[in-house]
Motif scaffolding. Sequence first.
Motif, PDB file in Angstrom:
ATOM      1  N   SER A   7     -33.120 -20.999   4.110  1.00  0.00           N
ATOM      2  CA  SER A   7     -34.395 -20.828   3.416  1.00  0.00           C
ATOM      3  C   SER A   7     -34.381 -19.541   2.594  1.00  0.00           C
ATOM      4  CB  SER A   7     -35.536 -20.791   4.428  1.00  0.00           C
ATOM      5  OG  SER A   7     -35.339 -19.723   5.327  1.00  0.00           O
ATOM      6  N   ALA A   8     -35.176 -19.543   1.564  1.00  0.00           N
ATOM      7  CA  ALA A   8     -35.297 -18.371   0.699  1.00  0.00           C
ATOM      8  C   ALA A   8     -36.726 -18.289   0.203  1.00  0.00           C
ATOM      9  CB  ALA A   8     -34.336 -18.477  -0.470  1.00  0.00           C
ATOM     10  N   ARG A   9     -37.150 -17.090  -0.021  1.00  0.00           N
ATOM     11  CA  ARG A   9     -38.508 -16.883  -0.536  1.00  0.00           C
ATOM     12  C   ARG A   9     -38.450 -16.791  -2.054  1.00  0.00           C
ATOM     13  NH1 ARG A   9     -39.900 -12.663   3.981  1.00  0.00           N
ATOM     14  NH2 ARG A   9     -40.713 -14.102   5.526  1.00  0.00           N
ATOM     15  N   ARG A  10     -38.714 -17.928  -2.707  1.00  0.00           N
ATOM     16  CA  ARG A  10     -38.659 -17.948  -4.167  1.00  0.00           C
ATOM     17  C   ARG A  10     -39.795 -17.165  -4.775  1.00  0.00           C
ATOM     18  NH1 ARG A  10     -38.225 -23.473  -6.524  1.00  0.00           N
ATOM     19  NH2 ARG A  10     -38.259 -22.230  -8.405  1.00  0.00           N
ATOM     20  N   SER A  11     -40.747 -16.728  -3.957  1.00  0.00           N
ATOM     21  CA  SER A  11     -41.824 -15.896  -4.478  1.00  0.00           C
ATOM     22  C   SER A  11     -41.300 -14.495  -4.834  1.00  0.00           C
ATOM     23  CB  SER A  11     -42.956 -15.777  -3.458  1.00  0.00           C
ATOM     24  OG  SER A  11     -42.480 -15.225  -2.240  1.00  0.00           O
ATOM     25  N   GLN A  12     -40.126 -14.135  -4.295  1.00  0.00           N
ATOM     26  CA  GLN A  12     -39.509 -12.866  -4.656  1.00  0.00           C
ATOM     27  C   GLN A  12     -38.757 -13.063  -5.971  1.00  0.00           C
ATOM     28  OE1 GLN A  12     -37.005 -11.872  -1.341  1.00  0.00           O
ATOM     29  NE2 GLN A  12     -38.720 -11.181  -0.090  1.00  0.00           N
ATOM     30  N   LYS A  13     -39.001 -12.163  -6.907  1.00  0.00           N
ATOM     31  CA  LYS A  13     -38.468 -12.337  -8.257  1.00  0.00           C
ATOM     32  C   LYS A  13     -36.942 -12.473  -8.278  1.00  0.00           C
ATOM     33  CE  LYS A  13     -38.709 -10.397 -12.868  1.00  0.00           C
ATOM     34  NZ  LYS A  13     -39.225  -9.331 -13.724  1.00  0.00           N
ATOM     35  N   ASP A  14     -36.231 -11.638  -7.549  1.00  0.00           N
ATOM     36  CA  ASP A  14     -34.765 -11.703  -7.589  1.00  0.00           C
ATOM     37  C   ASP A  14     -34.241 -12.974  -6.930  1.00  0.00           C
ATOM     38  OD1 ASP A  14     -35.632 -10.691  -5.125  1.00  0.00           O
ATOM     39  OD2 ASP A  14     -33.790  -9.545  -4.802  1.00  0.00           O
ATOM     40  N   VAL A  15     -34.911 -13.452  -5.894  1.00  0.00           N
ATOM     41  CA  VAL A  15     -34.509 -14.697  -5.241  1.00  0.00           C
ATOM     42  C   VAL A  15     -34.741 -15.873  -6.188  1.00  0.00           C
ATOM     43  CG1 VAL A  15     -34.999 -16.274  -3.341  1.00  0.00           C
ATOM     44  CG2 VAL A  15     -34.896 -13.815  -2.921  1.00  0.00           C
ATOM     45  N   ASP A  16     -35.884 -15.900  -6.839  1.00  0.00           N
ATOM     46  CA  ASP A  16     -36.175 -16.981  -7.767  1.00  0.00           C
ATOM     47  C   ASP A  16     -35.197 -16.967  -8.950  1.00  0.00           C
ATOM     48  OD1 ASP A  16     -37.847 -19.243  -8.613  1.00  0.00           O
ATOM     49  OD2 ASP A  16     -38.307 -17.926 -10.307  1.00  0.00           O
ATOM     50  N   GLN A  17     -34.848 -15.796  -9.440  1.00  0.00           N
ATOM     51  CA  GLN A  17     -33.902 -15.718 -10.558  1.00  0.00           C
ATOM     52  C   GLN A  17     -32.542 -16.260 -10.142  1.00  0.00           C
ATOM     53  OE1 GLN A  17     -34.651 -14.815 -13.815  1.00  0.00           O
ATOM     54  NE2 GLN A  17     -32.682 -15.836 -14.077  1.00  0.00           N
ATOM     55  N   HIS A  18     -32.102 -15.921  -8.939  1.00  0.00           N
ATOM     56  CA  HIS A  18     -30.823 -16.446  -8.442  1.00  0.00           C
ATOM     57  C   HIS A  18     -30.880 -17.965  -8.346  1.00  0.00           C
ATOM     58  CE1 HIS A  18     -27.036 -16.546  -6.301  1.00  0.00           C
ATOM     59  NE2 HIS A  18     -27.608 -17.308  -5.376  1.00  0.00           N
ATOM     60  N   TYR A  19     -32.001 -18.505  -7.861  1.00  0.00           N
ATOM     61  CA  TYR A  19     -32.183 -19.956  -7.777  1.00  0.00           C
ATOM     62  C   TYR A  19     -32.106 -20.577  -9.170  1.00  0.00           C
ATOM     63  CZ  TYR A  19     -34.514 -24.437  -7.105  1.00  0.00           C
ATOM     64  OH  TYR A  19     -34.823 -25.774  -7.107  1.00  0.00           O
ATOM     65  N   GLN A  20     -32.795 -19.983 -10.116  1.00  0.00           N
ATOM     66  CA  GLN A  20     -32.803 -20.507 -11.490  1.00  0.00           C
ATOM     67  C   GLN A  20     -31.399 -20.478 -12.101  1.00  0.00           C
ATOM     68  OE1 GLN A  20     -35.383 -21.949 -12.982  1.00  0.00           O
ATOM     69  NE2 GLN A  20     -36.720 -21.541 -11.256  1.00  0.00           N
ATOM     70  N   ASP A  21     -30.616 -19.460 -11.775  1.00  0.00           N
ATOM     71  CA  ASP A  21     -29.278 -19.309 -12.345  1.00  0.00           C
ATOM     72  C   ASP A  21     -28.241 -20.212 -11.688  1.00  0.00           C
ATOM     73  OD1 ASP A  21     -30.282 -17.353 -14.029  1.00  0.00           O
ATOM     74  OD2 ASP A  21     -29.537 -15.686 -12.808  1.00  0.00           O
ATOM     75  N   THR A  22     -28.420 -20.516 -10.394  1.00  0.00           N
ATOM     76  CA  THR A  22     -27.354 -21.196  -9.656  1.00  0.00           C
ATOM     77  C   THR A  22     -27.664 -22.620  -9.230  1.00  0.00           C
ATOM     78  OG1 THR A  22     -28.135 -20.294  -7.553  1.00  0.00           O
ATOM     79  CG2 THR A  22     -26.458 -19.023  -8.751  1.00  0.00           C
ATOM     80  N   THR A  23     -28.914 -22.964  -9.054  1.00  0.00           N
ATOM     81  CA  THR A  23     -29.261 -24.267  -8.510  1.00  0.00           C
ATOM     82  C   THR A  23     -29.861 -25.201  -9.551  1.00  0.00           C
ATOM     83  OG1 THR A  23     -29.636 -23.244  -6.365  1.00  0.00           O
ATOM     84  CG2 THR A  23     -30.544 -25.439  -6.678  1.00  0.00           C
TER      85      THR A  23
END
Length: 55
Positions: A7-23
């Motif tokens: 699980s990851a907290r996409r509400s955190q900006k850096d986590v969401d950016q990583h999701y957008q870049d990789t997934t």
Amino acid sequence: MIYVMRSARRSQKDVDQHYQDTTVPPVVCDDHADVLKAATADQLKQLFPDHQAQA
């Protein structure tokens, strides 16, 4: 092939950016043909006729 999900907290900006870049972007199967066995590449072509897999 083994997948690990956590699980990851996409509400955190850096986590969401990583999701957008990789997934989010599709994976182009042909970009990885050099590391796939021929049988695996054939299976992927059957599963994903447009040669792109989406998470």
